[in-house]
Design a protein around this motif. Structure first.
Motif, PDB file in Angstrom:
ATOM      1  N   LEU A 190       0.854  -1.190   0.000  1.00  0.00           N
ATOM      2  CA  LEU A 190       0.000   0.000   0.000  1.00  0.00           C
ATOM      3  C   LEU A 190       0.886   1.235   0.000  1.00  0.00           C
ATOM      4  CD1 LEU A 190      -2.654  -1.219   2.559  1.00  0.00           C
ATOM      5  CD2 LEU A 190      -2.977  -0.927   0.097  1.00  0.00           C
ATOM      6  N   GLY A 191       1.925   1.190  -0.800  1.00  0.00           N
ATOM      7  CA  GLY A 191       2.929   2.243  -0.832  1.00  0.00           C
ATOM      8  C   GLY A 191       2.423   3.567  -1.361  1.00  0.00           C
ATOM      9  N   PRO A 192       3.203   4.627  -1.115  1.00  0.00           N
ATOM     10  CA  PRO A 192       2.778   5.980  -1.465  1.00  0.00           C
ATOM     11  C   PRO A 192       2.996   6.374  -2.918  1.00  0.00           C
ATOM     12  CG  PRO A 192       4.887   6.046  -0.377  1.00  0.00           C
ATOM     13  CD  PRO A 192       4.453   4.607  -0.344  1.00  0.00           C
ATOM     14  N   LEU A 193       3.825   5.636  -3.669  1.00  0.00           N
ATOM     15  CA  LEU A 193       4.093   6.002  -5.059  1.00  0.00           C
ATOM     16  C   LEU A 193       2.920   5.557  -5.917  1.00  0.00           C
ATOM     17  CD1 LEU A 193       6.602   7.324  -6.463  1.00  0.00           C
ATOM     18  CD2 LEU A 193       7.137   5.034  -7.314  1.00  0.00           C
ATOM     19  N   ARG A 194       2.232   6.509  -6.567  1.00  0.00           N
ATOM     20  CA  ARG A 194       1.005   6.164  -7.300  1.00  0.00           C
ATOM     21  C   ARG A 194       0.632   7.240  -8.303  1.00  0.00           C
ATOM     22  NH1 ARG A 194      -3.125   5.154  -2.649  1.00  0.00           N
ATOM     23  NH2 ARG A 194      -1.418   3.789  -2.003  1.00  0.00           N
ATOM     24  N   ALA A 195      -0.254   6.877  -9.235  1.00  0.00           N
ATOM     25  CA  ALA A 195      -0.708   7.816 -10.257  1.00  0.00           C
ATOM     26  C   ALA A 195      -2.136   7.484 -10.663  1.00  0.00           C
ATOM     27  CB  ALA A 195       0.195   7.764 -11.488  1.00  0.00           C
ATOM     28  N   ALA A 196      -2.924   8.523 -10.926  1.00  0.00           N
ATOM     29  CA  ALA A 196      -4.314   8.373 -11.375  1.00  0.00           C
ATOM     30  C   ALA A 196      -4.757   9.695 -11.977  1.00  0.00           C
ATOM     31  CB  ALA A 196      -5.229   7.978 -10.219  1.00  0.00           C
ATOM     32  N   ARG A 197      -5.908   9.686 -12.625  1.00  0.00           N
ATOM     33  CA  ARG A 197      -6.450  10.925 -13.185  1.00  0.00           C
ATOM     34  C   ARG A 197      -7.066  11.787 -12.080  1.00  0.00           C
ATOM     35  NH1 ARG A 197      -6.413  11.129 -18.697  1.00  0.00           N
ATOM     36  NH2 ARG A 197      -6.058   9.138 -19.761  1.00  0.00           N
ATOM     37  N   ARG A 198      -6.876  13.083 -12.232  1.00  0.00           N
ATOM     38  CA  ARG A 198      -7.275  14.028 -11.190  1.00  0.00           C
ATOM     39  C   ARG A 198      -8.782  14.054 -10.941  1.00  0.00           C
ATOM     40  NH1 ARG A 198      -8.695  19.452 -11.489  1.00  0.00           N
ATOM     41  NH2 ARG A 198      -8.140  19.433 -13.689  1.00  0.00           N
ATOM     42  N   GLU A 199      -9.585  14.191 -11.983  1.00  0.00           N
ATOM     43  CA  GLU A 199     -11.026  14.332 -11.781  1.00  0.00           C
ATOM     44  C   GLU A 199     -11.646  13.102 -11.114  1.00  0.00           C
ATOM     45  OE1 GLU A 199     -12.912  16.898 -11.941  1.00  0.00           O
ATOM     46  OE2 GLU A 199     -11.329  18.233 -12.677  1.00  0.00           O
ATOM     47  N   PRO A 200     -11.345  11.884 -11.567  1.00  0.00           N
ATOM     48  CA  PRO A 200     -11.870  10.720 -10.853  1.00  0.00           C
ATOM     49  C   PRO A 200     -11.382  10.641  -9.407  1.00  0.00           C
ATOM     50  CG  PRO A 200     -11.216  10.092 -13.063  1.00  0.00           C
ATOM     51  CD  PRO A 200     -10.718  11.489 -12.848  1.00  0.00           C
ATOM     52  N   LEU A 201     -10.144  11.061  -9.157  1.00  0.00           N
ATOM     53  CA  LEU A 201      -9.653  11.064  -7.781  1.00  0.00           C
ATOM     54  C   LEU A 201     -10.481  12.001  -6.908  1.00  0.00           C
ATOM     55  CD1 LEU A 201      -5.746  11.114  -8.064  1.00  0.00           C
ATOM     56  CD2 LEU A 201      -7.122   9.400  -6.884  1.00  0.00           C
ATOM     57  N   LEU A 202     -10.753  13.183  -7.415  1.00  0.00           N
ATOM     58  CA  LEU A 202     -11.565  14.134  -6.657  1.00  0.00           C
ATOM     59  C   LEU A 202     -12.968  13.591  -6.421  1.00  0.00           C
ATOM     60  CD1 LEU A 202     -10.456  17.459  -8.390  1.00  0.00           C
ATOM     61  CD2 LEU A 202      -9.988  16.792  -6.019  1.00  0.00           C
ATOM     62  N   ALA A 203     -13.494  12.880  -7.413  1.00  0.00           N
ATOM     63  CA  ALA A 203     -14.857  12.358  -7.305  1.00  0.00           C
ATOM     64  C   ALA A 203     -14.973  11.225  -6.292  1.00  0.00           C
ATOM     65  CB  ALA A 203     -15.339  11.876  -8.676  1.00  0.00           C
ATOM     66  N   LEU A 204     -13.852  10.641  -5.884  1.00  0.00           N
ATOM     67  CA  LEU A 204     -13.910   9.598  -4.863  1.00  0.00           C
ATOM     68  C   LEU A 204     -14.382  10.147  -3.520  1.00  0.00           C
ATOM     69  CD1 LEU A 204     -10.633   7.527  -5.436  1.00  0.00           C
ATOM     70  CD2 LEU A 204     -12.976   6.847  -5.988  1.00  0.00           C
ATOM     71  N   GLY A 205     -14.263  11.444  -3.331  1.00  0.00           N
ATOM     72  CA  GLY A 205     -14.716  12.041  -2.074  1.00  0.00           C
ATOM     73  C   GLY A 205     -13.931  11.554  -0.872  1.00  0.00           C
ATOM     74  N   LEU A 206     -12.615  11.506  -0.987  1.00  0.00           N
ATOM     75  CA  LEU A 206     -11.783  10.999   0.104  1.00  0.00           C
ATOM     76  C   LEU A 206     -11.897  11.905   1.330  1.00  0.00           C
ATOM     77  CD1 LEU A 206      -8.621  10.045  -1.976  1.00  0.00           C
ATOM     78  CD2 LEU A 206     -10.510   8.563  -1.260  1.00  0.00           C
ATOM     79  N   THR A 207     -12.069  11.275   2.496  1.00  0.00           N
ATOM     80  CA  THR A 207     -12.308  12.030   3.725  1.00  0.00           C
ATOM     81  C   THR A 207     -11.240  11.833   4.784  1.00  0.00           C
ATOM     82  OG1 THR A 207     -13.659  10.207   4.568  1.00  0.00           O
ATOM     83  CG2 THR A 207     -14.818  11.976   3.389  1.00  0.00           C
ATOM     84  N   ASP A 208     -10.457  10.760   4.695  1.00  0.00           N
ATOM     85  CA  ASP A 208      -9.439  10.512   5.708  1.00  0.00           C
ATOM     86  C   ASP A 208      -8.322  11.551   5.566  1.00  0.00           C
ATOM     87  OD1 ASP A 208      -8.565   7.904   7.581  1.00  0.00           O
ATOM     88  OD2 ASP A 208      -6.912   9.170   6.929  1.00  0.00           O
ATOM     89  N   ARG A 209      -7.903  12.101   6.670  1.00  0.00           N
ATOM     90  CA  ARG A 209      -6.842  13.109   6.629  1.00  0.00           C
ATOM     91  C   ARG A 209      -5.618  12.675   7.430  1.00  0.00           C
ATOM     92  NH1 ARG A 209      -9.498  14.006   2.997  1.00  0.00           N
ATOM     93  NH2 ARG A 209     -10.605  15.907   2.413  1.00  0.00           N
ATOM     94  N   ARG A 210      -5.564  11.391   7.760  1.00  0.00           N
ATOM     95  CA  ARG A 210      -4.422  10.874   8.496  1.00  0.00           C
ATOM     96  C   ARG A 210      -3.741   9.796   7.655  1.00  0.00           C
ATOM     97  NH1 ARG A 210      -4.244  11.791  14.017  1.00  0.00           N
ATOM     98  NH2 ARG A 210      -3.559   9.648  14.401  1.00  0.00           N
ATOM     99  N   SER A 211      -3.271   8.753   8.291  1.00  0.00           N
ATOM    100  CA  SER A 211      -2.524   7.713   7.584  1.00  0.00           C
ATOM    101  C   SER A 211      -3.397   6.825   6.718  1.00  0.00           C
ATOM    102  CB  SER A 211      -1.772   6.842   8.599  1.00  0.00           C
ATOM    103  OG  SER A 211      -0.863   7.607   9.352  1.00  0.00           O
TER     104      SER A 211
END
Length: 240
Positions: free
Chosen positions: A151-172
């Motif tokens: 579950l490493g930190p190196l990653r890539a994805a499209r910006r708009e779909p990422l925003l649409a995920l509605g991510l809420t966690d602000r910690r680890s």
């Protein structure tokens, strides 16, 4: 409009969450692919990291709320490129490796590409951090069916779909929540092996058993949440 580098690789924005990484920043920023934008998210550094990042050509934004997820999401909100990458700012991972990730996403072969860390030196990945990662990948498989090795930190994805995920966690739990919600939305997720070096400086999260436990606790909370509908997060045919 999609910009491209001289090598025909689409340009991307690279989000670099940063908390007191003055010693590592020059190495990391020197390896950002030509034509890409480095977004260093200063998360309350007191060692001059923001100034060093700016002097090395990075865009610097500030996130006063402490937390890996808070810094990552602020960087995502500041990004403008079609494809957004994430990389730790401690010189343990080479951001130049992201070019292959971006090509895969741009070609529509995957919606999210993750780096599977392979330690290059003894001590690069402490035992307690590996055990925590192993436990989480097993829980992730039970929750989503994904057979990821990291579950490493190196990653890539499209910006708009990422925003649409509605991510809420602000910690680890932020990186894991990205994978879980992407899986729930039907994303094609794949991983690539990447070399993992000893970090520069002391880790704020996985450098101790206590830090690892707090990270695992945050991520377990993400996995306990029931699946949610994220119709808007599914990449469109045009994006693919």
């Amino acid at each position: 409009m999609v910009r491209v580098t001289n090598s025909t690789t689409p340009c991307a924005d690279v989000v670099l969450p940063c908390l007191d990484e003055a010693a590592a920043l020059p190495w990391v920023l020197a390896r950002i692919p030509d034509g890409w934008r480095a977004i260093v998210v200063d998360n309350g550094s007191t060692d001059g990291s923001a100034t060093i990042a700016r002097d090395h050509g990075a865009t610097v934004v500030h996130e006063p709320r402490r937390g890996f997820g808070a810094a990552c999401h602020t960087g995502l909100l500041a990004a403008e490129a079609d494809i957004v990458c994430f990389c730790d700012c401690d010189a343990s991972l080479d951001p130049g490796l992201l070019t292959a990730f971006v090509r895969t996403v741009a070609a529509g072969e995957a919606d999210l590409v993750l780096g599977r860390r392979r330690p290059q030196e003894r001590g690069a990945w402490p035992v307690h951090a590996r055990l925590g990662n192993l436990a989480l990948t097993r829980m992730l498989r039970r929750r989503t069916g994904l057979t990821l090795g990291d579950l490493g930190p190196l990653r890539a994805a499209r910006r708009e779909p990422l925003l649409a995920l509605g991510l809420t966690d602000r910690r680890s739990g932020y990186p894991l929540q990205m994978v879980v919600r992407g899986s729930d939305a039907g994303w094609r997720i794949e991983e690539r092996e990447v070399p993992y070096r000893p970090r520069t400086g002391k880790s704020k999260v996985t450098g101790t058993w206590r830090g690892t436990w707090h990270a695992v606790r945050d991520m377990r909370a993400v996995l306990r949440r029931p699946p949610e509908a994220h119709d808007l997060a599914t990449p469109t045919r045009a994006a693919r």
